[in-house]
Design a protein around this motif. Structure first.
Motif, PDB file in Angstrom:
ATOM      1  N   THR A  51       0.834  -1.211   0.000  1.00  9.42           N
ATOM      2  CA  THR A  51       0.000   0.000   0.000  1.00  9.42           C
ATOM      3  C   THR A  51       0.863   1.253   0.000  1.00  9.42           C
ATOM      4  O   THR A  51       0.604   2.206  -0.740  1.00  9.42           O
ATOM      5  N   ALA A  52       1.914   1.217   0.825  1.00 11.60           N
ATOM      6  CA  ALA A  52       2.823   2.365   0.902  1.00 11.60           C
ATOM      7  C   ALA A  52       3.543   2.573  -0.432  1.00 11.60           C
ATOM      8  O   ALA A  52       3.727   3.709  -0.882  1.00 11.60           O
ATOM      9  N   VAL A  66       1.994   6.936  -6.823  1.00  8.56           N
ATOM     10  CA  VAL A  66       1.020   7.989  -7.133  1.00  8.56           C
ATOM     11  C   VAL A  66       1.608   9.355  -6.816  1.00  8.56           C
ATOM     12  O   VAL A  66       1.460  10.314  -7.586  1.00  8.56           O
ATOM     13  N   GLN A  67       2.302   9.456  -5.669  1.00 10.10           N
ATOM     14  CA  GLN A  67       2.922  10.718  -5.270  1.00 10.10           C
ATOM     15  C   GLN A  67       3.971  11.174  -6.281  1.00 10.10           C
ATOM     16  O   GLN A  67       4.057  12.359  -6.613  1.00 10.10           O
ATOM     17  N   LEU A 116       3.970  14.521  -8.503  1.00 13.36           N
ATOM     18  CA  LEU A 116       5.093  15.461  -8.449  1.00 13.36           C
ATOM     19  C   LEU A 116       5.577  15.811  -9.852  1.00 13.36           C
ATOM     20  O   LEU A 116       5.864  16.974 -10.157  1.00 13.36           O
ATOM     21  N   ASN A 117       5.636  14.812 -10.739  1.00 13.21           N
ATOM     22  CA  ASN A 117       6.027  15.072 -12.128  1.00 13.21           C
ATOM     23  C   ASN A 117       5.019  15.997 -12.822  1.00 13.21           C
ATOM     24  O   ASN A 117       5.406  16.913 -13.553  1.00 13.21           O
ATOM     25  N   GLU A 118       3.726  15.760 -12.570  1.00 11.30           N
ATOM     26  CA  GLU A 118       2.690  16.622 -13.147  1.00 11.30           C
ATOM     27  C   GLU A 118       2.793  18.047 -12.604  1.00 11.30           C
ATOM     28  O   GLU A 118       2.626  19.019 -13.345  1.00 11.30           O
ATOM     29  N   LEU A 119       3.092  18.145 -11.310  1.00 16.88           N
ATOM     30  CA  LEU A 119       3.241  19.458 -10.678  1.00 16.88           C
ATOM     31  C   LEU A 119       4.397  20.232 -11.292  1.00 16.88           C
ATOM     32  O   LEU A 119       4.298  21.426 -11.573  1.00 16.88           O
TER      33      LEU A 119
END
Length: 201
Positions: free
Chosen positions: A147-148, A154-155, A159-162
């Motif tokens: 899960t982690a 996803v994080q 971050l790449n999209e940001l």
């Protein structure tokens, strides 16, 4: 001989700093722009860049304006320190950490977010917030590695999209600034016989 050995040690230290502090923490960049110092222009540094597929570009000699973002950041830090440091200017080193924190957590219009969020992909939380939320986070994660791991992927995508969004925002901001600058330029019409100043007379 001793001088050459010293420069080799410096090159080794710099390569290790890049690998341990930068690449291991933030990942390998697409390109690195540096000045023409001997720390960056040597075989060892070139091998490290080649190994990790990083493009190394050199700035023009004696032209600090190449690193424009660094100049802007330094100017911002200088303004913060000028307001916080008292008459005794020797206290600037004590105020530097606070000034850096203020600079990193301030919203920047050109990139559309804070520098902290651009690096870490999340808002900056104060220690008191972390203290109260630590137990909740531990309970929520529940030591489930799958899960982690999924959450971390996803994080990283977020971050790449940001960062892509920040890059686009920066380009839009530059275009707007250029339009404003160009609108203030007055076109001069020169006639034969007018007295003019030549750049290289």
């Amino acid at each position: 001989m001793g001088e050459q050995k010293g420069s080799t040690n410096d090159a080794t230290k710099l390569s290790l700093i890049f690998l341990k502090s930068l690449f291991a923490r933030f990942g390998t960049p697409r390109a690195i722009i540096s000045d023409r110092g001997t720390h960056f222009c040597n075989d060892q540094f070139a091998k490290v860049m080649l190994k990790y597929g990083v493009t190394h570009r050199l700035s023009t000699a004696y032209h600090p304006q190449t690193s424009g973002q660094v100049e802007v950041s330094n100017h911002g830090l200088k303004r913060i320190l000028e307001r916080t440091v008292g008459k005794n200017h020797t206290s600037w080193s004590n105020k530097l950490d606070d000034a850096l924190w203020a600079f990193r957590t301030a919203f920047k219009i050109p990139i559309g977010c804070t520098p902290y969020k651009l690096v870490y992909g999340k808002a900056c939380h104060l220690p008191i917030e972390l203290e109260h939320k630590a137990y909740w986070a531990l309970k929520h994660c529940n030591f489930d590695l799958k899960t982690a791991g999924d959450h971390r992927k996803v994080q990283m995508n977020e971050l790449n999209e940001l960062r892509d969004q920040a890059y686009e925002n920066s380009l839009i901001y530059k275009e707007k600034t250029k339009k404003i600058h160009d609108s203030k330029i007055k076109n001069r019409v020169f006639n034969v016989g007018d007295r003019v100043l030549l750049f290289n007379s």
